[in-house]
Structures are given as C-alpha cells and as structure tokens.
Motif scaffolding. Structure first.
Motif, PDB file in Angstrom:
ATOM      1  N   PRO A  41      44.609  32.730  34.591  1.00 37.95           N
ATOM      2  CA  PRO A  41      45.400  33.683  34.016  1.00 37.95           C
ATOM      3  C   PRO A  41      47.172  33.234  35.056  1.00 37.95           C
ATOM      4  O   PRO A  41      48.049  33.380  34.042  1.00 37.95           O
ATOM      5  N   PHE A  42      46.931  33.930  36.154  1.00 36.76           N
ATOM      6  CA  PHE A  42      48.263  33.897  36.746  1.00 36.76           C
ATOM      7  C   PHE A  42      48.890  32.843  37.168  1.00 36.76           C
ATOM      8  O   PHE A  42      50.112  32.586  37.819  1.00 36.76           O
ATOM      9  N   ASN A  62      35.792  32.247  26.660  1.00 39.99           N
ATOM     10  CA  ASN A  62      37.067  31.378  27.458  1.00 39.99           C
ATOM     11  C   ASN A  62      37.730  30.564  26.380  1.00 39.99           C
ATOM     12  O   ASN A  62      38.684  29.648  26.651  1.00 39.99           O
ATOM     13  N   ALA A  92      40.739  39.558  32.423  1.00 45.52           N
ATOM     14  CA  ALA A  92      41.846  39.462  33.412  1.00 45.52           C
ATOM     15  C   ALA A  92      42.720  39.043  32.269  1.00 45.52           C
ATOM     16  O   ALA A  92      42.520  38.258  31.619  1.00 45.52           O
ATOM     17  N   TYR A  93      43.869  39.482  32.523  1.00 41.36           N
ATOM     18  CA  TYR A  93      45.109  38.474  31.641  1.00 41.36           C
ATOM     19  C   TYR A  93      46.545  38.550  32.615  1.00 41.36           C
ATOM     20  O   TYR A  93      46.975  39.879  33.041  1.00 41.36           O
ATOM     21  N   GLN A 125      26.158  35.164  29.484  1.00 36.21           N
ATOM     22  CA  GLN A 125      27.246  33.911  30.151  1.00 36.21           C
ATOM     23  C   GLN A 125      27.200  32.932  28.457  1.00 36.21           C
ATOM     24  O   GLN A 125      28.463  32.368  29.195  1.00 36.21           O
ATOM     25  N   ARG A 149      47.979  30.202  35.487  1.00 32.12           N
ATOM     26  CA  ARG A 149      48.157  28.300  35.151  1.00 32.12           C
ATOM     27  C   ARG A 149      49.266  27.190  34.331  1.00 32.12           C
ATOM     28  O   ARG A 149      50.088  26.761  34.560  1.00 32.12           O
ATOM     29  N   GLU A 203      41.246  35.062  30.454  1.00 29.75           N
ATOM     30  CA  GLU A 203      40.562  35.155  31.037  1.00 29.75           C
ATOM     31  C   GLU A 203      39.755  36.062  31.059  1.00 29.75           C
ATOM     32  O   GLU A 203      39.658  37.191  31.356  1.00 29.75           O
ATOM     33  N   ASN A 229      31.246  32.260  27.902  1.00 29.60           N
ATOM     34  CA  ASN A 229      31.848  30.964  27.541  1.00 29.60           C
ATOM     35  C   ASN A 229      32.326  30.303  26.743  1.00 29.60           C
ATOM     36  O   ASN A 229      33.865  29.219  26.250  1.00 29.60           O
ATOM     37  N   LEU A 248      45.428  31.030  27.231  1.00 28.51           N
ATOM     38  CA  LEU A 248      45.429  30.808  28.781  1.00 28.51           C
ATOM     39  C   LEU A 248      45.987  32.119  29.304  1.00 28.51           C
ATOM     40  O   LEU A 248      45.201  31.858  30.423  1.00 28.51           O
TER      41      LEU A 248
END
Lengths: 252, 252
Positions: free
Chosen positions: A119-120, B77, B4-5, B70, A122, B85, B74, B82
């Motif tokens: 994300p960081f 995501n 994460a964002y 998983q 993109r 994640e 997937n 974007l």
C-alpha cells in the motif's frame, strides 16, 4: 534550478488548460515571487507524464529583478505546495536553456517485486508479481547500451522525427530488504514512454516471457506492436539532467 | 487477520457516516466475500486516526461459511483498494478478540529531519527542521520506559478513565542516509494521541527547547497544557499488536 516533485497529483509537467501541472504551479509561484508586470515563463528540461516523479528536474526562467540564489530557493519553497521542492538555484549565462543545452538524462525505474501490491508503494513503484531471473535482465541490458533505433519502444504521440538515441549506461540492481528491483538508464535523451516500454520488455525477459536478446530483433523490426506493454508511470523518476559534456561517459 | 494500510486517504480506522474509513472499507469487502445474509462486523485492535498508517493492524470477524486462511487473504486483497493490504489470516478460538485480548502494541514514528519538506515523505513522516541532539532524546527516553500517569500526554476526547500505562521499551535511531530519525515505542496500550504528543515533547528536548528530564515533571503535573504540540499523524505507524503475554518483555 533543480527540483524534486511527487508526480502523483500532477497531470504531468507541461501546462494544460484546467489541469494541475508542475509547470503551471511553478509559473504561478515564480510570478508571485517576481511581482513584476511581465509574465515569467518557466522552461523545463523536458516533460514528464502524469504520475512520473522527479528527483532532479531542471528548469530555467528569466527574472528582471535580481534575487540571490538561496533567496530564490527559500522564497519559492515557501510559496510552493508540498509536492514540489526546490533543491538548488544558480544564475546561468543567457546561453543556457534547460532543454536545448542538456546533454544527457538519467532515469530510475523502481519495481516492487511482491505478490500483493504494497500500500505504501502504489504511487512510487511499478509492480511485478512473477518470478524474475535478474541475470537474464543484466544480459539484456548489455544490448540496451549504445546507439540504436528505438522505434519499437516509442509510444504513439511522439513528435520527434528520429528515433535514434544513445544510451550510455543501463543497470539493474536488487534491493532485497525492500523487495525491489531498480533500473537506472543514462542516455542522450529518451523518446516518449521509452523507459517505461523498455522496462516492461526487460521484465518479460527476466520472467522468460521474451527471448533474452530480443532487443536486437526489436531494433530491426521498428514495430511498437512487438512491445505493447508500458510499465506504469508510478515507478519512473527523472533523477538527473546533465549539462556538462564531459560528464556523459563513465559517470558511475 | 493482520493488515497494512496507508492512512493518507482514510478518515481513520473507525466507521463514520459518509467518511471513507478502514473499518468501513474492510467490512464492505468482507461482506462481499461472505455473500451471507448476516452482516459481518469487523473488530480492530484499536482505532488509528486520520492519516495514521499501519504495518501490522489486527482485526477479527466471525464467518458462518468456513474459508481457508490463504483464500481469505487472496479473496480480500482482490476486493480491497490498493491502500489496504491483507498480510496474513488465521483461524482463532472464539475467545480471541482483536482489542480485548491484546497485550501490547508497538508504534513507530518517523521524523524527516531536513530543512525543506521532502515531497515524497509529506504523507509518510513527521518533519522537524531544527538541529537535534539525539543523545538528549536517548536520555529522555529512559524516563519514558516504565509505568507512569500519562495525563500530560493525552488529547482531549480520550474516553478512558485511567491514564496510567506501561511502556516496555522506547527507542530512537538515526537513519542518516534517509535524513530520518525513527522512534519505536512498545507498551501495554496507548492513550489518544499519546505517541504523537510524546514525540513532539521529545523533539523539543532534542533541540533544547525543553529540559531533558521534563517527562518526570510532566508525570506529576498531569496537565496537557504543558505539552501542547501534537506531532502530525503522517509519521505514525501501528507496527505490531502482541497477543502473547510472554512476548511482552525483552522482545527486542
């Protein structure tokens, strides 16, 4: 003047009506600083597309009122938005022109090599999710160096007649702790989208989707249809514009 | 689930009407994936403010339909924008709660230490332009470790009654090649804006604008007016949420 910018929020370098462009934002700030009755035009070393970044873009302009170099840097940085940073300014002779007296340009292309997009990154890298053999790319880069007809690597819309350019150096390195591979190209000049099309082809070579010496064939066929992919703007950085002819070779 | 964002384009973690929030975007994706008649709620380990980032936020939710770990990663995501994640997913016992069973949190704060703001870091670091003596900050950080009343370091709007928290470790390092100094705090939990207010005070100590042992006084006076500055959200990252009690001490 040398400047850096984050290209994410710009519709490219060149002024366009009703669009936020680097040139437009710079001209506004320069004219605010100048306070003159004459409108000051800003000239860049060349355009960058929407989303393309710069670490060392060069521009020039003519001021009637003389201002010391550091005063220009500080004054403009206080007027400019945070996605542009003036790094240095210097007085130049009247013969200097940011575009026409440039001898070479150095571009960097960053590829994030992970399954999912970070994300960081993109807006700051391209992205490639397939396995890569970096040694294949290094072999292919030897075919990139030199004087070639890059007609297979130019986007529609290019306004230059000759597609012959000279590339002095072309390198790739892995940065495993960042999951990145980074390309660096140093050449006399580059065609419209040339670096991004070359990077896309090189990644195809690295994942065995294209023969390792395919560049030699592509120089001959002069056909963009053989090279349809353009790597995204987000990975591309104009790193340096070189004005000294003696800096052109063995710079690294 | 660990995720994460990039917090830049979010109005914080927690759902708010007519705002783009991390929780809102996640719940939409989880319910698209679930396709169930029941609405699935997403629970986070805690809120992050607008502009604050996460490298390892933890959330939980209950699915009626079982999906392999998983497959969840997937699937989500591919549905998420974007700037989020999903990194990992795992099935947990029904006793697990992302917020109430958390034992500790680790936060990082990145400070860009340059005169002008770097255009590429404006959303990803705080910024400090004055000279810093890092050794003074290191001395002050020894006063941060331990169990203290952090009432001088809590923003208005905090809804917790007790302002006593335990910080297990508090460190700072310089990254000269990036012109950054990076703080890392590991503790039982943090009050509203606590890290950002502490960082602002520590930078004042590093530039001799505040006495080096001022934290000891601030624990006594319990007065936010003695600590008015809040470092910007852009530098703050929720790095890790810890659920194992035995990971709490000597983790580094």
């Amino acid at each position: 003047m040398t400047l850096a910018y984050d290209g994410t929020a710009f519709a490219g370098f060149q002024v366009q009506p009703r669009q936020r462009t680097v040139q437009g934002v710079l001209e506004k700030a320069v004219n605010q600083m100048n306070k003159g009755s004459n409108y000051v035009h800003v000239f860049g070393s060349g355009r960058t597309d929407a989303g393309v970044h710069a670490l060392g873009q060069v521009i020039h302009f003519d001021l009637v009122n003389d201002i010391p170099d550091q005063g220009i840097v500080n004054g403009l940085n206080s007027l400019l938005p945070l996605d542009i940073e003036i790094k240095t300014a210097e007085h130049v002779s009247s013969e200097f022109h940011a575009q026409f007296t440039a001898h070479g340009k150095r571009y960097v292309y960053r590829v994030s090599h992970t399954k999912a997009i970070n994300p960081f990154k993109r807006f700051y890298t391209g992205h490639y999710k397939y396995p890569l053999e970096i040694d294949l790319i290094k072999i292919a880069l030897q075919d990139v160096v030199g004087t070639h007809d890059f007609s297979s690597f130019v986007a529609a819309g290019s306004q230059t007649k000759s597609h012959i350019r000279t590339i002095y150096s072309a390198e790739v390195k892995e940065v495993p702790q960042e999951n990145e591979i980074i390309f660096e190209f140093y050449g006399s000049g580059f065609l419209y989208n040339q670096v991004r099309i070359m990077v896309a082809a090189l990644l195809e070579i690295g994942s065995r989707r294209r023969p390792v010496h395919d560049f030699l064939r592509l120089y001959q066929v002069k056909d963009r249809n053989q090279c349809r992919v353009t790597a995204p703007a987000s990975g591309l950085y104009l790193k340096e514009v070189v004005y000294q002819p003696d800096k052109l070779v063995n710079n690294d």
